[in-house]
Design a protein around this motif. Structure first.
Motif, PDB file in Angstrom:
ATOM      1  N   ALA A 108       0.828  -1.208   0.000  1.00 42.48           N
ATOM      2  CA  ALA A 108       0.000   0.000   0.000  1.00 42.48           C
ATOM      3  C   ALA A 108       0.861   1.257   0.000  1.00 42.48           C
ATOM      4  CB  ALA A 108      -0.944  -0.003   1.202  1.00 42.48           C
ATOM      5  N   GLY A 165       2.346   1.622  -3.390  1.00 41.56           N
ATOM      6  CA  GLY A 165       1.353   2.146  -4.330  1.00 41.56           C
ATOM      7  C   GLY A 165       1.194   3.648  -4.206  1.00 41.56           C
ATOM      8  N   GLY A 166       1.288   4.161  -2.991  1.00 40.28           N
ATOM      9  CA  GLY A 166       1.224   5.604  -2.789  1.00 40.28           C
ATOM     10  C   GLY A 166       2.455   6.314  -3.302  1.00 40.28           C
ATOM     11  N   MET A 214       0.013   9.513  -2.874  1.00 38.48           N
ATOM     12  CA  MET A 214      -1.328   8.924  -3.040  1.00 38.48           C
ATOM     13  C   MET A 214      -2.113   9.503  -4.215  1.00 38.48           C
ATOM     14  SD  MET A 214      -1.652   6.501  -0.874  1.00 38.48           S
ATOM     15  CE  MET A 214      -3.378   6.187  -0.972  1.00 38.48           C
ATOM     16  N   GLN A 254      -3.358   9.230  -7.920  1.00 36.56           N
ATOM     17  CA  GLN A 254      -3.494   8.118  -8.844  1.00 36.56           C
ATOM     18  C   GLN A 254      -2.965   8.498 -10.212  1.00 36.56           C
ATOM     19  OE1 GLN A 254      -7.321   6.218  -9.206  1.00 36.56           O
ATOM     20  NE2 GLN A 254      -6.938   5.680 -11.313  1.00 36.56           N
ATOM     21  N   PHE A 266      -2.525   0.035  -4.693  1.00 32.64           N
ATOM     22  CA  PHE A 266      -2.914   0.447  -3.345  1.00 32.64           C
ATOM     23  C   PHE A 266      -4.049  -0.435  -2.823  1.00 32.64           C
ATOM     24  CE2 PHE A 266      -5.567   3.022  -0.504  1.00 32.64           C
ATOM     25  CZ  PHE A 266      -4.644   3.272   0.492  1.00 32.64           C
TER      26      PHE A 266
END
Length: 159
Positions: A93, A96-97, A114, A116, A137
Motif C-alpha cells: 500500500a 502504491g502511494g 497517493m 493516482q 494500493f
C-alpha cells in the motif's frame, strides 16, 4: 461439533464468496468497492470455513503442519502467516502511494503522495485496458484487511 448442513453450505458458499470478493476488488478504483470490502468478504468466507471445519483443518490440511494444541496457532503457524500477510500488504500500500510520486519525479513534475496515475495498455483479446496505480494500493489494503481480520479471528478462535 458442526452439522452436515453447515459444512455443505460452506462448500457451496466458499467459492462464490471468493469470486464476489475478486469482482469487488476489480471494480474498486472506478466504482464503490476495492481492497477494503473485498478483504472483509474474503475474511468472512474464511471465518465461515473456520466455523464449519475448525482451525486444525486449515493448519493441518491446507498448510500441512502438525498441530497438537490450539495454543500453537497463536505462537506459530497460521497466525504468523496472517501477520506476514498484514505486513506485506502495508508495504504494498505504501509502495502504491509512492508510485505516483516516482512517476512525477521521472516526468519532471511534482505529484503528491497517493495521487493516482494511469496508463493504457493493449492486451490481446481485451483491447485497451487501464492500468491504474490505485489497483496496487487496493491490493495492499486487501492484504492488510485480510491479514488483520484473520489474525483476530484465529486468535479468538484458538481460545
Amino acid at each position: 461439533m458442526t452439522t452436515v448442513i453447515l459444512r455443505t453450505i460452506t462448500r457451496l458458499v466458499l467459492p462464490l464468496g471468493f469470486v464476489v470478493s475478486f469482482a469487488f476488488f476489480l471494480q474498486g478504483h472506478n466504482l464503490p468497492g476495492g481492497g477494503f470490502i473485498a478483504g472483509v468478504l474474503t475474511a468472512s468466507v474464511v471465518a465461515l470455513a473456520y466455523l464449519a471445519y475448525g482451525l486444525d483443518v486449515v493448519e493441518e490440511d491446507v498448510f500441512g503442519r502438525e498441530v497438537e494444541t490450539a495454543v500453537e496457532h497463536v505462537q506459530h503457524g497460521v497466525v504468523r502467516d496472517y501477520q506476514t500477510l498484514y505486513a506485506a500488504g502495508l508495504a504494498v500500500a505504501v509502495a502504491g502511494g509512492l508510485a505516483a510520486m516516482l512517476y512525477g519525479y521521472l516526468t519532471d513534475t511534482t505529484i503528491p503522495f497517493m495521487t493516482q496515475t494511469f496508463r493504457y495498455a493493449t492486451v490481446p483479446l481485451f483491447g485497451h485496458i487501464e492500468l491504474a496505480s490505485a489497483v496496487v494500493f487496493d491490493l495492499g489494503v486487501y492484504a492488510v484487511v485480510v491479514g488483520a481480520l484473520l489474525t483476530i479471528i484465529s486468535v479468538v478462535g484458538a481460545e
